[in-house]
Design a protein around this motif. Structure first.
Motif, mmCIF file in Angstrom:
data_model
loop_
_atom_site.group_PDB
_atom_site.id
_atom_site.type_symbol
_atom_site.label_atom_id
_atom_site.label_comp_id
_atom_site.label_asym_id
_atom_site.label_seq_id
_atom_site.Cartn_x
_atom_site.Cartn_y
_atom_site.Cartn_z
ATOM 1 N N TYR A 269 0.817 -1.220 0.000
ATOM 2 C CA TYR A 269 0.000 0.000 0.000
ATOM 3 C C TYR A 269 0.852 1.273 0.000
ATOM 4 C CZ TYR A 269 -3.830 -3.189 1.090
ATOM 5 O OH TYR A 269 -4.757 -4.203 1.054
ATOM 6 N N ASP A 270 2.164 1.062 -0.145
ATOM 7 C CA ASP A 270 3.090 2.196 -0.201
ATOM 8 C C ASP A 270 2.882 3.143 0.998
ATOM 9 O OD1 ASP A 270 5.163 3.695 -1.204
ATOM 10 O OD2 ASP A 270 3.860 4.942 -2.457
ATOM 11 N N LEU A 271 2.838 2.549 2.210
ATOM 12 C CA LEU A 271 2.641 3.344 3.417
ATOM 13 C C LEU A 271 3.908 4.126 3.756
ATOM 14 C CD1 LEU A 271 0.741 0.785 5.713
ATOM 15 C CD2 LEU A 271 -0.219 2.605 4.289
ATOM 16 N N ASP A 272 3.741 5.373 4.125
ATOM 17 C CA ASP A 272 4.864 6.237 4.483
ATOM 18 C C ASP A 272 5.232 5.986 5.943
ATOM 19 O OD1 ASP A 272 6.738 8.158 4.945
ATOM 20 O OD2 ASP A 272 5.479 9.863 4.357
ATOM 21 N N THR A 273 6.327 5.265 6.172
ATOM 22 C CA THR A 273 6.729 4.916 7.544
ATOM 23 C C THR A 273 7.311 6.107 8.302
ATOM 24 O OG1 THR A 273 8.900 4.168 6.741
ATOM 25 C CG2 THR A 273 7.150 2.511 6.942
ATOM 26 N N GLN A 274 7.412 7.251 7.636
ATOM 27 C CA GLN A 274 7.889 8.467 8.305
ATOM 28 C C GLN A 274 6.746 9.446 8.579
ATOM 29 O OE1 GLN A 274 11.109 8.617 9.330
ATOM 30 N NE2 GLN A 274 11.172 6.534 8.479
ATOM 31 N N ASP A 275 5.534 9.049 8.221
ATOM 32 C CA ASP A 275 4.362 9.917 8.423
ATOM 33 C C ASP A 275 3.998 9.917 9.907
ATOM 34 O OD1 ASP A 275 1.766 10.988 8.681
ATOM 35 O OD2 ASP A 275 1.227 10.390 6.649
#
Length: 354
Positions: free
Chosen positions: A276-282
């Motif tokens: 899901y291309d999750l932004d792990t820095q969000d």
């Protein structure tokens, strides 16, 4: 305060009685209390006892009853199925969890009543008893607020408190009773109520605004101007890094705790992050996940309203942008559900990650 000198990004809001009040379950409260030091638990319990007894003393005095309130006692081991095994007993002989010790104004006889016999024996009206219960509930919600603040990694606001105390302002914004509680909480490093935190921050900002106005009126090249700057701005000029570090350290503790939970949840599900291309820095995504899977809830997934309430508090304190909360929450909840990382069981959502 200006951009370089910040006690805190935004003042906390007085939301003790708003829709954002913290309501912990007895299980959550027990877990959080167990994480406190003995000194912190003792201080918190003494603070509650003092607030309850002060409230009851006021209520009794206003009724005109012949009984004078002395203290309220609690049996924490009380079992509703075996009431007579309680160490506390009403004057009628029944074992109770809560006992109200009273003294007769006429003959100084001391008697103890359970809540149900305050009306029958002490002549306290039903409306007053209802108000007593309501006020005790409010006190407990306030303590839940403090416990939740501890959970978020907060501690006593030493920077703001010491700044105002050194300059003689602390006594101008708090009553003697409030000062006693602040002093007690400071000794054991407990965070304070949000409305009191807001007062500290606002006073700091007020002082800084006044300094900025005066600074603009004085020439820095005159002796008087230099002396004013030296006397009035030394704290900020000499302790700027300390002030900034205090805020950053608190923010970092909150985010570090959130990142640990985030990593734990997705440790065996890196494919979900990639899929899901999750932004792990969000930061907002990380915070939402950390609250959804709060350890205090066990397997139960935290409800959306509670997640929002928690992030709302953090946004007020640290200036986090939660404007996209709904969008990110709905997105990640749908992903967790579709990937089987949460499941619906007995009318509640539970964690199902490995």
């Amino acid at each position: 305060m200006d951009e370089e000198i910040k006690i805190i990004k935004q003042p906390g809001l007085n939301i003790n009685n708003s829709i954002h009040s913290v309501h912990l379950s007895s299980a959550e409260r027990k877990i959080l209390l167990n994480k406190l030091t003995d000194a912190q638990r003792d201080t918190l319990e003494e603070h509650r006892r003092f607030r309850v007894n002060s409230m009851l003393l006021t209520q009794f005095n206003e009724t005109g009853t012949e009984w004078m309130f002395i203290e309220k006692q609690i049996d924490p081991t009380f079992d509703i199925h075996f009431p007579n095994e309680s160490r506390l007993h009403c004057s009628c002989g029944r074992g109770v969890k809560y006992l109200y010790v009273c003294k007769s104004k006429e003959n100084n006889i001391i008697q103890s009543f359970g809540i149900n016999h305050l009306e029958q024996e002490a002549g306290i009206s039903k409306s007053i008893i209802k108000e007593i219960k309501s006020k005790e509930h409010q006190i407990d919600r306030g303590l839940d607020e403090i416990l939740n603040s501890v959970k978020l990694g907060n501690s006593f606001p030493n920077v703001e408190y010491e700044f105002l105390k050194e300059r003689g302002y602390i006594e101008t914004i708090f009553s003697d009773l409030k000062l006693e509680y602040l002093s007690a909480f400071k000794k054991v490093d407990l965070p304070i109520y949000e409305d009191d935190m807001a007062k500290l921050v606002e006073k700091c900002k007020e002082i800084q605004r006044a300094l900025e106005v005066k600074n603009s009126e004085w020439s820095l090249h005159t002796i008087a101007g230099e002396e004013f700057i030296r006397q009035e701005n030394d704290y900020f000029l000499e302790n700027r890094e300390t002030v900034q570090d205090a805020l950053l350290n608190q923010q970092e503790r909150v985010m570090n705790n959130a990142r640990k939970i985030f990593k734990k949840i997705f440790l065996q599900h890196t494919n979900v992050i990639e899929k899901y291309d999750l932004d792990t820095q969000d930061g907002l995504l990380i915070l939402i996940i950390s609250v959804l899977f709060s350890e205090e809830n066990g397997q139960q997934v935290t409800r959306k309203k509670t997640v929002f309430d928690t992030l709302y508090r953090l946004s007020n304190k640290y200036g986090y942008d939660i404007s996209s909360f709904d969008k990110i929450y709905e997105m990640i909840f749908a992903i967790l559900k579709d990937e089987g990382m949460i499941k619906h069981d007995n009318n509640m959502w539970k964690s199902n990650y490995k």
